[in-house]
Design a protein around this motif. Sequence first.
Motif, PDB file in Angstrom:
ATOM      1  N   GLN A   1      -2.179   6.390  -6.851  1.00 39.12           N
ATOM      2  CA  GLN A   1      -0.655   6.589  -6.164  1.00 39.12           C
ATOM      3  C   GLN A   1       0.220   6.982  -7.303  1.00 39.12           C
ATOM      4  OE1 GLN A   1      -0.311   3.164  -3.590  1.00 39.12           O
ATOM      5  NE2 GLN A   1      -0.522   4.454  -1.708  1.00 39.12           N
ATOM      6  N   VAL A   2       0.261   6.367  -8.636  1.00 42.78           N
ATOM      7  CA  VAL A   2       1.281   6.574  -9.581  1.00 42.78           C
ATOM      8  C   VAL A   2       0.584   7.718 -10.526  1.00 42.78           C
ATOM      9  CG1 VAL A   2       2.287   4.276  -9.503  1.00 42.78           C
ATOM     10  CG2 VAL A   2       0.126   4.976 -11.003  1.00 42.78           C
ATOM     11  N   GLY A   3      -0.348   8.422 -10.073  1.00 42.02           N
ATOM     12  CA  GLY A   3      -1.141   9.567 -10.700  1.00 42.02           C
ATOM     13  C   GLY A   3      -2.098   9.022 -11.997  1.00 42.02           C
TER      14      GLY A   3
ATOM     15  N   LEU B   1      -6.261   2.163  -5.524  1.00 37.44           N
ATOM     16  CA  LEU B   1      -5.269   2.931  -4.742  1.00 37.44           C
ATOM     17  C   LEU B   1      -3.972   3.194  -5.434  1.00 37.44           C
ATOM     18  CD1 LEU B   1      -4.350   4.403  -2.032  1.00 37.44           C
ATOM     19  CD2 LEU B   1      -4.075   2.491  -1.031  1.00 37.44           C
ATOM     20  N   ALA B   2      -3.549   1.767  -6.135  1.00 40.34           N
ATOM     21  CA  ALA B   2      -2.238   1.790  -6.647  1.00 40.34           C
ATOM     22  C   ALA B   2      -2.217   2.696  -7.752  1.00 40.34           C
ATOM     23  CB  ALA B   2      -2.006   0.516  -6.865  1.00 40.34           C
ATOM     24  N   LYS B   3      -3.222   2.862  -8.555  1.00 43.78           N
ATOM     25  CA  LYS B   3      -3.354   3.613  -9.787  1.00 43.78           C
ATOM     26  C   LYS B   3      -3.329   5.020  -9.387  1.00 43.78           C
ATOM     27  CE  LYS B   3      -3.793   0.552 -13.436  1.00 43.78           C
ATOM     28  NZ  LYS B   3      -3.015   0.582 -14.635  1.00 43.78           N
TER      29      LYS B   3
ATOM     30  N   SER C   1       0.772  -1.225   0.171  1.00 46.11           N
ATOM     31  CA  SER C   1       0.081   0.019   0.006  1.00 46.11           C
ATOM     32  C   SER C   1       0.814   1.230  -0.028  1.00 46.11           C
ATOM     33  CB  SER C   1      -0.935  -0.182   1.167  1.00 46.11           C
ATOM     34  OG  SER C   1      -0.327  -0.061   2.416  1.00 46.11           O
ATOM     35  N   ASP C   2       2.236   1.079   0.055  1.00 47.78           N
ATOM     36  CA  ASP C   2       2.816   2.341   0.099  1.00 47.78           C
ATOM     37  C   ASP C   2       3.005   2.952  -1.298  1.00 47.78           C
ATOM     38  OD1 ASP C   2       3.516   2.183   2.754  1.00 47.78           O
ATOM     39  OD2 ASP C   2       5.536   0.992   2.407  1.00 47.78           O
ATOM     40  N   THR C   3       3.334   4.089  -1.450  1.00 56.19           N
ATOM     41  CA  THR C   3       3.270   4.835  -2.861  1.00 56.19           C
ATOM     42  C   THR C   3       4.532   4.244  -3.694  1.00 56.19           C
ATOM     43  OG1 THR C   3       2.197   6.801  -2.102  1.00 56.19           O
ATOM     44  CG2 THR C   3       3.517   7.115  -3.989  1.00 56.19           C
ATOM     45  N   GLU C   4       5.431   3.919  -3.015  1.00 58.86           N
ATOM     46  CA  GLU C   4       6.726   3.646  -3.908  1.00 58.86           C
ATOM     47  C   GLU C   4       6.631   1.857  -4.154  1.00 58.86           C
ATOM     48  OE1 GLU C   4       7.890   2.891   0.645  1.00 58.86           O
ATOM     49  OE2 GLU C   4       7.054   4.771  -0.772  1.00 58.86           O
ATOM     50  N   ASP C   5       5.377   1.457  -3.571  1.00 52.70           N
ATOM     51  CA  ASP C   5       5.279  -0.120  -3.988  1.00 52.70           C
ATOM     52  C   ASP C   5       4.060   0.018  -5.105  1.00 52.70           C
ATOM     53  OD1 ASP C   5       7.080  -1.183  -2.360  1.00 52.70           O
ATOM     54  OD2 ASP C   5       5.911  -1.202  -0.585  1.00 52.70           O
ATOM     55  N   ALA C   6       3.312   0.819  -5.479  1.00 52.12           N
ATOM     56  CA  ALA C   6       2.479   0.896  -6.300  1.00 52.12           C
ATOM     57  C   ALA C   6       2.607   0.125  -7.626  1.00 52.12           C
ATOM     58  CB  ALA C   6       1.743   2.367  -6.521  1.00 52.12           C
TER      59      ALA C   6
END
Length: 158
Positions: A82-84, A78-80, A38-43
Amino acid sequence: MEEEEVELPSSEEQWEALLLLEGEYRADVLTNLAISYSDTEDAPFAIALAEEAAQIYLEVGLDETDLSFVWVYGSLVLAKAQVGELNEAISAGVKCLQLEDANSIFCYQELWMKMLEWYLTMGRYQEARSHFMKLVERYKNPDSCHYEYLRQKKERNR
């Protein structure tokens, strides 16, 4: 009767299990792993895991209306974001909420509100209005989990 405590497998155990699993079971574990990142860098990694799970589900004959896709789309939202990739996040969110409605399951309160925020942020006001009106209808429907949530909240506040 004593309740037995269930211990969920760790991420490391799930990664080890992937070496042995195939088909739908493999896709289930991939989806669980995608949700766990769930961390942004792991998105980007979470997106890859969820997309691989979706491909496996399709290969074993499940279609996108199967309950398993609620979790796939839920992890992609959420992942999408997080990567904008808000358009893709909204698309996944719409699919997730449609499956929720079709199966009378979860109450993604936060997802409804996040999607409303994204629509507004992107200047998609007509879609924001439509989305909001759907949410209002859910709150008014006595069969919905939203209605039950409000009823319980009123009871607690008395």
